[in-house]
Scaffold this motif. Structure first.
Motif, short mmCIF file in Angstrom:
data_model
loop_
_atom_site.label_atom_id
_atom_site.label_comp_id
_atom_site.label_asym_id
_atom_site.label_seq_id
_atom_site.Cartn_x
_atom_site.Cartn_y
_atom_site.Cartn_z
N ALA A 227 0.83 -1.22 0.00
CA ALA A 227 0.00 0.00 0.00
C ALA A 227 0.86 1.26 0.00
CB ALA A 227 -0.93 0.00 1.21
N SER A 228 1.68 1.40 -1.04
CA SER A 228 2.55 2.58 -1.14
C SER A 228 2.54 3.10 -2.57
CB SER A 228 3.98 2.21 -0.71
OG SER A 228 4.48 1.15 -1.49
N PRO A 229 2.96 4.35 -2.78
CA PRO A 229 2.94 4.91 -4.14
C PRO A 229 3.85 4.17 -5.11
CG PRO A 229 3.14 6.65 -2.49
CD PRO A 229 3.34 5.35 -1.77
N LYS A 230 4.93 3.59 -4.59
CA LYS A 230 5.82 2.80 -5.44
C LYS A 230 6.15 1.48 -4.75
CE LYS A 230 9.99 5.03 -3.64
NZ LYS A 230 11.22 5.79 -3.98
N ARG A 231 6.69 0.54 -5.49
CA ARG A 231 7.00 -0.77 -4.94
C ARG A 231 8.06 -0.67 -3.84
NH1 ARG A 231 6.60 -5.49 -9.55
NH2 ARG A 231 4.67 -4.74 -10.53
N SER A 232 7.95 -1.58 -2.89
CA SER A 232 8.88 -1.59 -1.77
C SER A 232 10.23 -2.16 -2.20
CB SER A 232 8.32 -2.44 -0.63
OG SER A 232 9.30 -2.68 0.36
N SER A 233 11.32 -1.56 -1.70
CA SER A 233 12.66 -2.07 -2.01
C SER A 233 12.85 -3.46 -1.42
CB SER A 233 13.72 -1.11 -1.46
OG SER A 233 13.56 -0.95 -0.06
N SER A 234 12.07 -3.78 -0.38
CA SER A 234 12.17 -5.11 0.23
C SER A 234 11.45 -6.17 -0.58
CB SER A 234 11.56 -5.08 1.65
OG SER A 234 12.21 -4.14 2.46
N LEU A 235 10.44 -5.75 -1.39
CA LEU A 235 9.65 -6.69 -2.18
C LEU A 235 9.44 -6.12 -3.58
CD1 LEU A 235 6.92 -7.36 0.55
CD2 LEU A 235 8.70 -8.98 -0.14
N PRO A 236 10.50 -6.03 -4.36
CA PRO A 236 10.40 -5.37 -5.67
C PRO A 236 9.47 -6.05 -6.67
CG PRO A 236 12.50 -6.53 -5.43
CD PRO A 236 11.85 -6.53 -4.08
N ASP A 237 9.16 -7.33 -6.45
CA ASP A 237 8.29 -8.05 -7.39
C ASP A 237 6.81 -7.98 -7.01
OD1 ASP A 237 10.50 -8.87 -8.90
OD2 ASP A 237 10.81 -10.64 -7.64
N VAL A 238 6.52 -7.36 -5.87
CA VAL A 238 5.12 -7.26 -5.42
C VAL A 238 4.52 -5.95 -5.90
CG1 VAL A 238 3.60 -7.14 -3.41
CG2 VAL A 238 5.58 -8.69 -3.40
N PRO A 239 3.39 -5.99 -6.60
CA PRO A 239 2.77 -4.77 -7.12
C PRO A 239 2.15 -3.91 -6.01
CG PRO A 239 1.33 -6.64 -7.50
CD PRO A 239 2.62 -7.20 -6.98
#
Length: 327
Positions: A227-239
């Motif tokens: 739930a963020s404006p861009k993908r998390s650096s911890s989970l780059p493959d999660v939309p």
């Protein structure tokens, strides 16, 4: 002449002593230990970040920073303590999206004013909220989850860190936007909520990224969106939820430093400068990443604008969804 000369010397000596006392009274900040207040018990993300900043900002300021855990009432106890401290910069709060976001609306009788009682120092970091589902649901996308929920009314439930927390607001906002009727199950923290999603006691959980990501290897939990404006650096493959069609559903557990309103600007500037240097360190960023947090330094002015907007945004969500602290 001799007596006059002696009197003159005495007067000069008294003047020097007086100037010395005045200079001492105006000693540069900091000239003694600083107290950092974490408004939660030891062991959580707030406490971790408080201790991390205390260590490295203390090094930068060349003083000792003592951590004081003052837990209670979802951060109200600790925040109220700092709101009543002397405005000298020696008492600092590790505030967050609860103390300076949801609490003013969630608790009508809260004992502090997040705007009038505090002076912002700077943002520390943020932990995005993720949607993590039990793997046995056999859904791999947000669209599949919604289809399942509509085909199985009243069967979905979700856990969060507690009533009025960022995860709760994210869950209710998603629930409304998706047209679902999920049941909220509050927990005392992200970890137990994520654990029960993994164990199947609840269908899913809206929790901080670190709590869910640490359980991915079990194969019993699946993270569908962040739930963020861009993908998390911890989970780059999660939309993101926005990529899944839900624009504007941004929820994160953010953390920031505040002190008492009325603190001299020069003191706040020194604290902010130490914060900036601490957050620029690679070892600090690595330590924060272990908690799923991204460093997010800001100036006092930028934090002031941000958290005031969060108080308004969260307030509108709480009122619109009729979220009550006594639920």
């Amino acid at each position: 002449m001799f007596c006059f000369h002696r009197l003159g010397l005495r007067a000069a000596a008294a003047l020097i002593v007086g100037l010395g006392i005045a200079t001492s009274a105006r000693a540069e900040f900091p000239d003694r230990p600083i107290q950092f207040v974490s408004p939660y018990a030891a062991g959580g993300a707030n406490d971790f970040l408080t201790r991390l900043m205390a260590q490295h900002m203390g090094d930068e300021l060349k003083t000792t920073i003592v951590v004081d855990n003052r837990a209670g009432a979802n951060g109200v106890v600790g925040a109220s303590f700092v709101a009543k401290a002397q405005p000298d910069g020696y008492t600092v709060l590790m505030g967050n999206s609860a103390t300076h976001g949801t609490n003013p609306t969630l608790y009508p009788d809260v004992t502090y004013d997040p705007v009038k009682d505090f002076a912002p120092i700077g943002m520390v970091g943020s932990v995005p909220i993720v949607l993590a589902v039990n793997a046995k649901l056999n859904v791999r996308t947000v669209a599949e989850l919604i289809a399942y929920g509509k085909a199985n009314p009243s069967k979905l439930s979700y856990g969060s860190s507690g009533i009025g927390g960022t995860g709760h607001l994210a869950g209710e906002a998603f629930n409304a936007a998706a047209g679902l009727d999920m049941v909220h199950v509050p927990y005392k923290g992200d970890a137990p909520a994520a654990a029960d999603a993994m164990g199947g006691q609840v269908s899913m959980a809206f929790v901080g990224v670190a709590s869910a990501a640490s359980m991915l290897q079990s194969g019993k939990i699946r993270i569908l969106a962040v739930a963020s404006p861009k993908r998390s650096s911890s989970l780059p493959d999660v939309p993101t939820l926005e990529e899944a069609g839900f624009k504007g559903l941004y929820f994160a557990q953010w953390y920031a430093l505040f002190t008492r309103a009325g603190t001299p600007a020069a003191t706040i500037e020194k604290l902010n400068g130490a914060l900036k240097l601490a957050l620029a360190r690679s070892d600090v960023k690595k330590a924060m990443a272990s908690q799923g947090a991204d460093a997010a330094y800001t100036t006092p002015a930028a934090l002031n604008t941000f958290y005031r907007s969060e108080v308004k945004r969260f307030g509108e969500i709480i009122h619109r969804l009729n979220i009550k602290a006594t639920n």
